[in-house]
Design an enzyme around this catalytic site. Sequence first.
Site, PDB file in Angstrom:
ATOM      1  CB  ALA A  70      -0.885  -0.004   1.241  1.00 31.65           C
ATOM      2  N   GLY A 114       0.326  -5.253   0.494  1.00 29.32           N
ATOM      3  CA  GLY A 114      -0.782  -5.321  -0.469  1.00 29.32           C
ATOM      4  C   GLY A 114      -0.361  -5.952  -1.787  1.00 29.32           C
TER       5      GLY A 114
END
Length: 263
Positions: A70, A114
Amino acid sequence: LQNMDSYETIQIEKQESVGILTINRPDKLNALNSKVHSEGIAALKKLRDDEGVRVLVITGAGEKSFIAGADISEFAGQTPVTQRAVFQNPSLFNSIDEFPKPVIAMINGFCLGGGCEIALACDLRIVSENAKIGQPEINLGIIPGGGGTQRLTRLIGEGKSMEMILTGDMIDAGTAHDLGLVNHVYSAEALREETMKIANKIATKSPIALQMAKEAVKTASKANLDEGLRREIDLFAICFSSEDKEEGVSAFLEKRKPEFKGR
Ligand code: COA
């Protein structure tokens, strides 16, 4: 190669019947910001409906990173409400998981947080020798939120998943291969060609059978055995309504290669 659409943070190409979605923020190691999430979800919708695309490859731009997680610079100012909205269905992670065609993660370097969760939502993971894979969220005082605790654990088991998530340590390509976390390891130079060979092979199969196969295999980690076996029979039976099944059987009996049309 043709560029199909213009997005700011991703790039879409089509090579014969294989779509290639590239996260295109190499300066930030392809970190996932909100624009990548929204453009990615929009692109997946289009690719899903494009009959010319039978297999999708997801990768990162540049030679250093698949996706370094992320975008941490966007974390400031986030609240539980905004974070929940990004990660809840329809999220980028679920859009890949539920994509009705095979999706291959072509992992060219850092595959973290992520990024690891995007790879876990894909159906196959093919990595370069220099890949580094990890769930480093714990180092930021948070935990994975894109499916990492669930999909990683289902894939490699609780002990190894727990160690990766609690230590935040990265593992190398060879270790990931030994754990069954990735399907194949290739040199950085060979990664694209070898990935495309697998993608092209899958793309010659019946799109209907591929969709049913993906759904059936995914059911294994969602349902109990009795439910899963029942679902498999239903999906198997659906294949018998397709022209592709007639084509596949005729081609075998006539000793020729089948030509599947997705009908
Ligand atoms: N979010 C935002 N920016 C990121 C990022 C992320 N997850 N990962 C890397 N970047 C940026 C860096 O800030 C740097 O930007 P700058 O040039 O403007 O300073 C650029 O990408 C290059 O990264 P850099 O850290 O200089 O490369 P490196 O080779 O020294 O280190 C990593 C590579 C992957 C080890 C390191 O970038 C890192 O730890 N990233 C964060 C990984 C992470 O924790 N992800 C999970 C988030 S929940």
